[in-house]
Design an enzyme around this catalytic site. Structure first.
Site, mmCIF file in Angstrom:
data_model
loop_
_atom_site.group_PDB
_atom_site.id
_atom_site.type_symbol
_atom_site.label_atom_id
_atom_site.label_comp_id
_atom_site.label_asym_id
_atom_site.label_seq_id
_atom_site.Cartn_x
_atom_site.Cartn_y
_atom_site.Cartn_z
ATOM 1 N N CYS A 83 0.844 -1.196 0.000
ATOM 2 C CA CYS A 83 0.000 0.000 0.000
ATOM 3 C C CYS A 83 0.884 1.253 0.000
ATOM 4 O O CYS A 83 1.869 1.318 -0.722
ATOM 5 C CB CYS A 83 -0.948 -0.067 1.199
ATOM 6 S SG CYS A 83 -2.372 1.034 1.124
ATOM 7 N N THR A 84 0.563 2.239 0.822
ATOM 8 C CA THR A 84 1.321 3.491 0.806
ATOM 9 C C THR A 84 2.679 3.384 1.490
ATOM 10 O O THR A 84 3.404 4.378 1.574
ATOM 11 C CB THR A 84 0.510 4.625 1.452
ATOM 12 O OG1 THR A 84 0.125 4.237 2.779
ATOM 13 C CG2 THR A 84 -0.735 4.944 0.629
#
Length: 210
Positions: free
Chosen positions: A100-101
């Site tokens: 993800c981030t």
């Protein structure tokens, strides 16, 4: 083989736990959760805590580095202690990975410049600010760097990495053991498939919306 999973306040639980449950099944693997300080670290809605059992300083040479994402990632983008640690351990790691981030933290540390990488769909364009080449692929390998898209894709990344490290047979064995056979009730798992009104609602609420 030591696998270090980074924890920070407001991480997304599945970003860390999904790959942990998969990668920890590699024979001989030592999986450790690491943080700036020892002790419990709360996830993004404060309902769950994982325990950092090693500090960053106590984990200088992990073989695999895994950085999750989550709302707290934004607060870590200018954290010199974490970014310096990522640069230092990347110098000797066999694999540097994110979910993800978490890829934005790798990018902020200067590790993804000129490399193909992915992130959560709402944050994907942010990678280009750091010189990375964003791609919508669910799992992206560029040399020893492995980035996964949003949240659940960390499981795919973990299985991909097992295949690279220990072979396809073990990866398939772990997939079967964990019965990872997704059959979602809705076909709305990407912005290309979900109803436009849902995509726009989430995009408008995203912390990456300018």
């Amino acid at each position: 083989m030591q696998i270090a999973i980074v924890l920070f306040d407001q991480f997304t639980a599945l970003d860390a736990v999904g790959p942990f449950d998969v990668l920890s099944r590699i024979p001989g693997a030592e999986t450790v959760f690491v943080g700036e300080q020892l002790g419990p670290v709360r996830n993004d809605n404060a309902s769950l805590a994982l325990v950092a059992d090693r500090t960053l300083d106590e984990t200088p040479r992990p073989d695999i580095v895994l950085v999750p994402g989550g709302p707290g990632q934004t607060l870590q983008m200018d954290n010199p202690r974490l970014l310096d640690w990522l640069r230092a351990v990347d110098a000797t790691s066999a694999w540097t990975t994110s979910v993800c981030t978490g890829s934005l933290l790798l990018a902020a540390a200067g590790l993804l410049e000129g490399r193909r990488a992915t992130s959560h769909w709402a944050a994907l364009d942010e990678l280009a600010r750091f010189g990375a080449q964003p791609t919508h692929d669910r799992v992206v390998l560029d040399g020893k760097y492995v980035t996964a898209a949003g949240v659940s894709s960390g499981i795919d990344m973990g299985l991909t990495l097992i295949g690279k490290i220990a072979g396809d047979e073990l990866a398939m064995t772990v997939q079967l053991l964990t019965e990872y056979d997704p059959q979602p009730p809705y076909d709305a798992g990407s912005p290309l498939k979900a109803p436009a009104e849902i995509v726009e609602k989430l995009r408008a609420a995203s912390r990456f919306t300018e």
